[in-house]
Design a protein around this motif. Structure first.
Motif, PDB file in Angstrom:
ATOM      1  N   PHE A  51      99.052  85.146   8.041  1.00 57.20           N
ATOM      2  CA  PHE A  51      98.840  84.410   6.793  1.00 57.20           C
ATOM      3  C   PHE A  51      97.762  83.291   7.050  1.00 57.20           C
ATOM      4  O   PHE A  51      97.461  82.812   8.276  1.00 57.20           O
ATOM      5  N   ASN A  67      97.426  78.748   9.545  1.00 54.62           N
ATOM      6  CA  ASN A  67      97.635  80.089   9.550  1.00 54.62           C
ATOM      7  C   ASN A  67      98.542  80.659  10.867  1.00 54.62           C
ATOM      8  O   ASN A  67      99.019  79.873  11.549  1.00 54.62           O
ATOM      9  N   LEU A  99      95.975  77.661  -1.538  1.00 52.34           N
ATOM     10  CA  LEU A  99      96.040  78.902  -1.451  1.00 52.34           C
ATOM     11  C   LEU A  99      96.402  79.658  -0.322  1.00 52.34           C
ATOM     12  O   LEU A  99      95.980  79.430   0.725  1.00 52.34           O
ATOM     13  N   GLN A 101      97.068  83.205   1.598  1.00 51.88           N
ATOM     14  CA  GLN A 101      96.711  84.368   1.861  1.00 51.88           C
ATOM     15  C   GLN A 101      97.597  85.208   2.914  1.00 51.88           C
ATOM     16  O   GLN A 101      98.001  84.523   3.809  1.00 51.88           O
ATOM     17  N   SER A 102      97.932  86.316   2.840  1.00 50.09           N
ATOM     18  CA  SER A 102      98.582  87.080   3.604  1.00 50.09           C
ATOM     19  C   SER A 102      98.295  88.481   3.536  1.00 50.09           C
ATOM     20  O   SER A 102      97.737  88.858   2.749  1.00 50.09           O
ATOM     21  N   PHE A 119      91.135  88.655   6.286  1.00 50.03           N
ATOM     22  CA  PHE A 119      91.358  88.035   4.757  1.00 50.03           C
ATOM     23  C   PHE A 119      90.118  88.437   4.030  1.00 50.03           C
ATOM     24  O   PHE A 119      90.064  87.889   2.884  1.00 50.03           O
ATOM     25  N   LYS A 121      88.457  90.455   1.276  1.00 51.88           N
ATOM     26  CA  LYS A 121      88.736  91.376   0.542  1.00 51.88           C
ATOM     27  C   LYS A 121      87.489  92.506   0.536  1.00 51.88           C
ATOM     28  O   LYS A 121      87.819  93.829   0.178  1.00 51.88           O
ATOM     29  N   VAL A 127      94.616  92.197   0.656  1.00 53.68           N
ATOM     30  CA  VAL A 127      94.938  90.801   0.862  1.00 53.68           C
ATOM     31  C   VAL A 127      95.610  90.133  -0.477  1.00 53.68           C
ATOM     32  O   VAL A 127      95.286  89.952  -1.583  1.00 53.68           O
ATOM     33  N   GLU A 128      97.161  89.531  -0.117  1.00 51.71           N
ATOM     34  CA  GLU A 128      97.620  89.253  -1.166  1.00 51.71           C
ATOM     35  C   GLU A 128      97.402  87.538  -1.301  1.00 51.71           C
ATOM     36  O   GLU A 128      97.342  87.074  -0.163  1.00 51.71           O
ATOM     37  N   GLU A 129      97.470  86.945  -2.355  1.00 51.68           N
ATOM     38  CA  GLU A 129      97.187  85.483  -2.510  1.00 51.68           C
ATOM     39  C   GLU A 129      98.092  84.837  -3.543  1.00 51.68           C
ATOM     40  O   GLU A 129      98.602  85.585  -4.505  1.00 51.68           O
ATOM     41  N   CYS A 130      98.404  83.780  -3.106  1.00 51.21           N
ATOM     42  CA  CYS A 130      99.409  83.020  -4.308  1.00 51.21           C
ATOM     43  C   CYS A 130      98.989  81.547  -4.231  1.00 51.21           C
ATOM     44  O   CYS A 130      98.530  80.765  -2.967  1.00 51.21           O
ATOM     45  N   LYS A 131      98.877  81.054  -5.321  1.00 52.58           N
ATOM     46  CA  LYS A 131      98.492  79.570  -5.514  1.00 52.58           C
ATOM     47  C   LYS A 131      99.435  78.567  -5.391  1.00 52.58           C
ATOM     48  O   LYS A 131     100.523  78.960  -6.314  1.00 52.58           O
TER      49      LYS A 131
END
Length: 223
Positions: A51, A67, A99, A101-102, A119, A121, A127-131
């Protein structure tokens, strides 16, 4: 770590690598004081997950760790520290965001294996992202050292105090009257002839009694 192997590992992994709690970082805003807030990353998969945390205002926040690797079916905590602020926004609103990222990582991957390319793309990596949002909240109020009384309790206490004052006042007046009476008797005894030593002893008795009553009266008056 071989980049081709890493790409294959990431693209083959299903979505939903990690869950984040909470999704909103709440900072109890206090001026001239650093404030910390944390969130938890939970690896829902059987794979190692790398992450990385980014923010829209990197000068304002410190992220530890920014990270890392989350082991399969385990958690990792991230602490965000907001630098001391000099003023409070009038609307208590904050537009800062984070943000997370994982990506899936090979088995046995460590912190030194994390690279920026993982990370990316555009390189074909999944890459998964979550805000995460940021919110300011008012700091908690310190506990009151004295329990606040209800109106009913206050009224009862006032009534009891008034009754006590009234009783003390009546008792003080009674003592004053008794003291005056004894003073009058003492004057009469001083005027009359002394018949024997017994009458002299009686006068001493009254003098002592009057002195004690005077002391008692002084205590009530001072209270």
């Amino acid at each position: 770590m071989d980049s081709t192997t890493s790409t294959l590992f990431q693209s083959a992994h299903p979505e939903g690598l990690i869950s984040i709690d909470p999704l909103e970082l709440k900072f109890p805003l206090e001026l001239k004081k650093q404030i910390c807030c944390s969130f938890q990353l939970s690896n829902k998969s059987d794979k190692h997950v790398a992450f990385k945390v980014k923010t829209t205002n990197p000068k304002k926040y410190s992220v530890r760790p920014n990270n890392g690797i989350v082991l399969p079916r385990s958690q990792s905590n991230v602490t965000v520290t907001m630098q001391a602020q000099k003023e409070v926004p009038s609307d208590m609103q904050c537009n800062d965001k984070f943000l997370v990222q994982s990506v899936a990582a090979p088995v046995g991957a460590t912190l030194k294996d994390i690279t920026p390319e993982m990370f990316n793309k555009e390189a074909g990596n999944h890459v998964e992202e979550c805000k995460l949002k940021v919110a300011y909240v008012s700091p908690p109020r310190p506990p009151s050292p004295v329990r606040e009384e209800s109106e009913e309790e206050t009224s009862e206490n006032t009534t009891a105090a008034n009754e006590l004052i009234s009783a003390l006042t009546k008792e003080k007046q009674s003592i004053i009257q008794e003291n005056n009476r004894l003073q009058q008797e003492l004057k009469l005894l001083k005027r009359g002839p002394r018949r024997n030593n017994g009458s002299g002893g009686l006068s001493i008795y009254y003098v002592v009694l009057i002195a004690l009553l005077g002391i008692l009266l002084g205590c009530y008056i001072s209270s």
